[in-house]
Design a protein around this motif. Structure first.
Motif, PDB file in Angstrom:
ATOM      1  N   LEU A  74      63.752 -14.175  18.825  1.00  0.00           N
ATOM      2  CA  LEU A  74      62.806 -13.069  18.688  1.00  0.00           C
ATOM      3  C   LEU A  74      61.897 -13.270  17.480  1.00  0.00           C
ATOM      4  N   THR A  75      62.486 -13.684  16.379  1.00  0.00           N
ATOM      5  CA  THR A  75      61.739 -13.855  15.131  1.00  0.00           C
ATOM      6  C   THR A  75      60.655 -14.914  15.276  1.00  0.00           C
ATOM      7  N   ALA A  76      61.017 -16.058  15.883  1.00  0.00           N
ATOM      8  CA  ALA A  76      60.045 -17.141  16.056  1.00  0.00           C
ATOM      9  C   ALA A  76      58.891 -16.711  16.960  1.00  0.00           C
ATOM     10  N   LEU A  77      59.209 -16.060  18.071  1.00  0.00           N
ATOM     11  CA  LEU A  77      58.152 -15.630  18.978  1.00  0.00           C
ATOM     12  C   LEU A  77      57.285 -14.554  18.328  1.00  0.00           C
ATOM     13  N   ARG A  78      57.917 -13.670  17.582  1.00  0.00           N
ATOM     14  CA  ARG A  78      57.164 -12.630  16.871  1.00  0.00           C
ATOM     15  C   ARG A  78      56.159 -13.269  15.910  1.00  0.00           C
ATOM     16  N   PHE A  79      56.587 -14.277  15.183  1.00  0.00           N
ATOM     17  CA  PHE A  79      55.692 -14.959  14.250  1.00  0.00           C
ATOM     18  C   PHE A  79      54.520 -15.586  14.993  1.00  0.00           C
ATOM     19  N   LEU A  80      54.805 -16.313  16.073  1.00  0.00           N
ATOM     20  CA  LEU A  80      53.757 -16.982  16.847  1.00  0.00           C
ATOM     21  C   LEU A  80      52.693 -15.986  17.304  1.00  0.00           C
ATOM     22  N   LEU A  81      53.137 -14.860  17.829  1.00  0.00           N
ATOM     23  CA  LEU A  81      52.198 -13.860  18.339  1.00  0.00           C
ATOM     24  C   LEU A  81      51.401 -13.200  17.216  1.00  0.00           C
ATOM     25  N   ASN A  82      52.052 -12.955  16.092  1.00  0.00           N
ATOM     26  CA  ASN A  82      51.359 -12.341  14.962  1.00  0.00           C
ATOM     27  C   ASN A  82      50.267 -13.246  14.393  1.00  0.00           C
TER      28      ASN A  82
END
Length: 278
Positions: free
Chosen positions: A221-229
């Motif tokens: 979740l954290t990695a995908l959240r970063f990518l999208l942000n």
């Protein structure tokens, strides 16, 4: 510039809230992919980390609902003699085309980590790579490639637990190779090369993003959240932080295909260290 990204709001997710957040992020990722296709963008996502850090499961998580023909998975394995002496040419071949996202399960940075630790490259080859890699990435970026470099970080105790779980698993024993067992014994050497990699190959143009991977569910979740942000795309929705109840109950863990339900948070913290990749 090393970026450590840790979404503390995810620390007490139960299965239901995890699935809701996963869906929310995957919808946004699909929007990003459609923007990549429409505008002929090229995104290269590097997934690095020690064995058992969760790189492969992160890739599966990212791509679950993406349009298959517009992304690719890259895991090149052992290089040939020619590839070993033509390192950047080897990796240039897998850089994404226009309208494509590439996920690299290990990357050209194998030469900064596993290869020198295990003696698979010479000192000269290692030094040459470290001197050339950032100018090489700069050329890719100038050519329109967007590079995101994730490093999934886990503790030594956690790696030992995961290795032991693999070794005794009737479903995942094949994932543990003799080479994996050898590199586990070289923890300190790997740490030294990892720190050198962070110091010398994390410029503003392509920084390393360190993700705490002791809990794979949270790491994904954290990695995908970063990518999208960090990435622009059409119809992007602002991912406001969610507030999870401190009294969430009914945690669930999947171990060897068997579900353990109705766990409290303390039980979940213990068992989740051994949970399946999903």
């Amino acid at each position: 510039m090393l970026v450590s990204f840790d979404q503390k709001e995810y620390q007490k997710l139960n299965d239901k809230s995890y699935q809701l957040e996963k869906r929310r992020l995957q919808i946004e990722l699909l929007k990003l992919q459609e923007d990549v296709i429409k505008n002929k963008r090229r995104i290269c996502i590097v997934l690095e980390g020690r064995d058992t850090a969760g790189k492969s499961s992160a890739y599966k998580f990212f791509t679950q609902y993406l349009i298959p023909k517009n992304f690719k998975y890259v895991n090149l394995g052992i290089p040939t003699k020619w590839e070993s002496s033509h390192w950047f040419q080897r990796w240039k071949k897998v850089i994404p085309k226009k309208g494509e996202i590439a996920f690299l399960d290990r990357s050209w940075y194998t030469r900064a980590l596993t290869e020198p630790v295990m003696g698979y490259c010479s000192e000269k080859q290692y030094r040459d790579f470290m001197n050339r890699v950032i100018p090489w990435e700069q050329n890719l970026i100038d050519d329109g490639v967007e590079i995101i470099k994730f490093y999934f970080s886990l503790s030594q105790d956690q790696q030992k637990r995961r290795m032991k779980a693999r070794k005794h698993s009737e479903l995942k024993y094949w994932k543990l190779s003799p080479n994996d067992e050898r590199i586990v014994t070289k923890w300190d050497a790997f740490t030294l090369y990892k720190e050198q990699m962070f110091e010398k190959t994390s410029p503003d143009l392509s920084p390393w993003i360190a993700i705490n991977a002791n809990n794979k569910m949270i790491a994904r979740l954290t990695a995908l959240r970063f990518l999208l942000n960090q990435t622009d795309y059409e119809e992007k929705k602002l991912l406001k932080p969610l507030t999870w109840s401190k009294n969430i109950n009914n945690y669930k863990v999947l171990l060897e295909g068997v579900e353990f339900n109705n766990l409290d948070y303390e039980q979940y913290k213990v068992l989740s260290k051994y949970m399946d990749d999903e």
